[in-house]
Design a protein around this motif. Sequence first.
Motif, PDB file in Angstrom:
ATOM      1  N   SER A   1       0.849  -1.196   0.000  1.00 31.02           N
ATOM      2  CA  SER A   1       0.000   0.000   0.000  1.00 31.02           C
ATOM      3  C   SER A   1       0.880   1.239   0.000  1.00 31.02           C
ATOM      4  O   SER A   1       1.548   1.546   0.995  1.00 31.02           O
ATOM      5  CB  SER A   1      -0.930   0.008   1.216  1.00 31.02           C
ATOM      6  OG  SER A   1      -1.845   1.071   1.136  1.00 31.02           O
ATOM      7  N   GLU A   2       0.895   1.924  -1.096  1.00 31.55           N
ATOM      8  CA  GLU A   2       1.736   3.099  -1.262  1.00 31.55           C
ATOM      9  C   GLU A   2       1.332   4.183  -0.261  1.00 31.55           C
ATOM     10  O   GLU A   2       0.156   4.491  -0.101  1.00 31.55           O
ATOM     11  CB  GLU A   2       1.599   3.649  -2.685  1.00 31.55           C
ATOM     12  CG  GLU A   2       2.639   4.679  -3.072  1.00 31.55           C
ATOM     13  CD  GLU A   2       4.032   4.078  -3.198  1.00 31.55           C
ATOM     14  OE1 GLU A   2       4.997   4.786  -2.856  1.00 31.55           O
ATOM     15  OE2 GLU A   2       4.143   2.914  -3.623  1.00 31.55           O
ATOM     16  N   GLY A   3       2.323   4.731   0.417  1.00 32.35           N
ATOM     17  CA  GLY A   3       2.068   5.824   1.347  1.00 32.35           C
ATOM     18  C   GLY A   3       1.839   5.406   2.785  1.00 32.35           C
ATOM     19  O   GLY A   3       1.847   6.261   3.687  1.00 32.35           O
ATOM     20  N   LEU A   4       1.639   4.118   3.051  1.00 34.92           N
ATOM     21  CA  LEU A   4       1.382   3.690   4.425  1.00 34.92           C
ATOM     22  C   LEU A   4       2.586   3.942   5.325  1.00 34.92           C
ATOM     23  O   LEU A   4       2.426   4.256   6.512  1.00 34.92           O
ATOM     24  CB  LEU A   4       0.982   2.212   4.455  1.00 34.92           C
ATOM     25  CG  LEU A   4       0.689   1.608   5.833  1.00 34.92           C
ATOM     26  CD1 LEU A   4      -0.389   2.398   6.570  1.00 34.92           C
ATOM     27  CD2 LEU A   4       0.282   0.144   5.702  1.00 34.92           C
ATOM     28  N   ARG A   5       3.779   3.839   4.784  1.00 31.51           N
ATOM     29  CA  ARG A   5       4.997   4.093   5.577  1.00 31.51           C
ATOM     30  C   ARG A   5       4.948   5.479   6.208  1.00 31.51           C
ATOM     31  O   ARG A   5       5.458   5.682   7.320  1.00 31.51           O
ATOM     32  CB  ARG A   5       6.240   3.945   4.683  1.00 31.51           C
ATOM     33  CG  ARG A   5       7.550   4.484   5.275  1.00 31.51           C
ATOM     34  CD  ARG A   5       7.929   3.761   6.544  1.00 31.51           C
ATOM     35  NE  ARG A   5       9.157   4.270   7.141  1.00 31.51           N
ATOM     36  CZ  ARG A   5       9.236   5.329   7.965  1.00 31.51           C
ATOM     37  NH1 ARG A   5       8.134   5.994   8.275  1.00 31.51           N
ATOM     38  NH2 ARG A   5      10.382   5.708   8.466  1.00 31.51           N
ATOM     39  N   GLU A   6       4.326   6.426   5.547  1.00 34.16           N
ATOM     40  CA  GLU A   6       4.266   7.790   6.058  1.00 34.16           C
ATOM     41  C   GLU A   6       3.130   7.998   7.055  1.00 34.16           C
ATOM     42  O   GLU A   6       2.941   9.103   7.556  1.00 34.16           O
ATOM     43  CB  GLU A   6       4.103   8.783   4.895  1.00 34.16           C
ATOM     44  CG  GLU A   6       5.384   9.069   4.140  1.00 34.16           C
ATOM     45  CD  GLU A   6       5.860   7.872   3.329  1.00 34.16           C
ATOM     46  OE1 GLU A   6       5.030   7.306   2.595  1.00 34.16           O
ATOM     47  OE2 GLU A   6       7.044   7.485   3.470  1.00 34.16           O
TER      48      GLU A   6
END
Length: 340
Positions: free
Chosen positions: A176-181
């Motif tokens: 899921s793109e952006g979950l790290r942030e």
Amino acid sequence: MKKIGFLSFGHWANHPSYQARTAGDTLRQSIDLAVAAEEIGLDGAYFRVHHFAAQLASPFPLLAAIGAKTNTIEIGTGVIDMRYENPLYMVEDAGAADLISEGRLQLGISRGSPEQVIEGWRYFGYEPAEGETDADMGRRKALEFLEKLKGIGFAQPNPYPMFPNPPGLLRLEPHSEGLRERIWWGAASNATAVWAAENGMHLQSSTLKYDEGGKPFHVQQAEQIRLYKEAWKKAGHTREPRVSVSRSVFALVNDQDRYLFGGESGRGDKFGMIEQGKRAVFGRSYAAEPDQLIKELAGDEAIREADTLLLTIPNTLGVDYNVHILSSILEHVAPGLGWR
């Protein structure tokens, strides 16, 4: 403007005064409350995670179910104890839940708080490496979780796979793109708040922290937040940091409110010992008529420093009464403080 969410510990017990008497009651009511909270305009639905207790434990099925039944509300945890987690499996679970909610997950993680059993993480198959403490283990797992969330390939592909592989090393799926942030760290000390900033995590600060100076809780917490923001800036992150604080806040607008929470009015902070003989300060609850509540909350330095306020709720009193509690804050208190 301030984001306002609720934080549920997800208790249940077979008690005649409880609406949540079983684990099933608590899970289903948690979903219903998140749906209702979105309808009244609340910004977040957050849940505690405790093992070996009659409380919510495995967050991802619940978060995914809420994500499927809501559209705008942020969905999160406060916090997941990383000592109990397999970071790679957690990446997969978190990615799936975030995709179901279309990018609304806000995951709070931490090295963990005092638990119900001695070294409970050992029953899950984990133990610190040589020379590590359990707190070190929790932070190490957190960093591995953050690294794998980036979606960079790291695993050598099988030359004879069941299904064709893309070129290069493989990453965990679903990604899921952006979950790290959108990962938060629950910090009980100034030092771990700074560590969270250095590693690019948002900050969750609860209703207790280690006593680092004897000052009132909200003053110590505000100092912790300012140290966090300074460390974030020094680390050179390009995105804006977020900070949440948790509070027990009850606007006394009817006789039931006064009966249930009137006794909390005027009480102060508490100091006491928690794990390993560490002294902690526990923040006060706020319970008063709306006009008085506005005056008291306006003096809370940590709330002023935070962009997000998580209201702890008595989930055992049921969905309808908790909607009343939350609605009362939104209607009678938030406008007077400039939060809405």
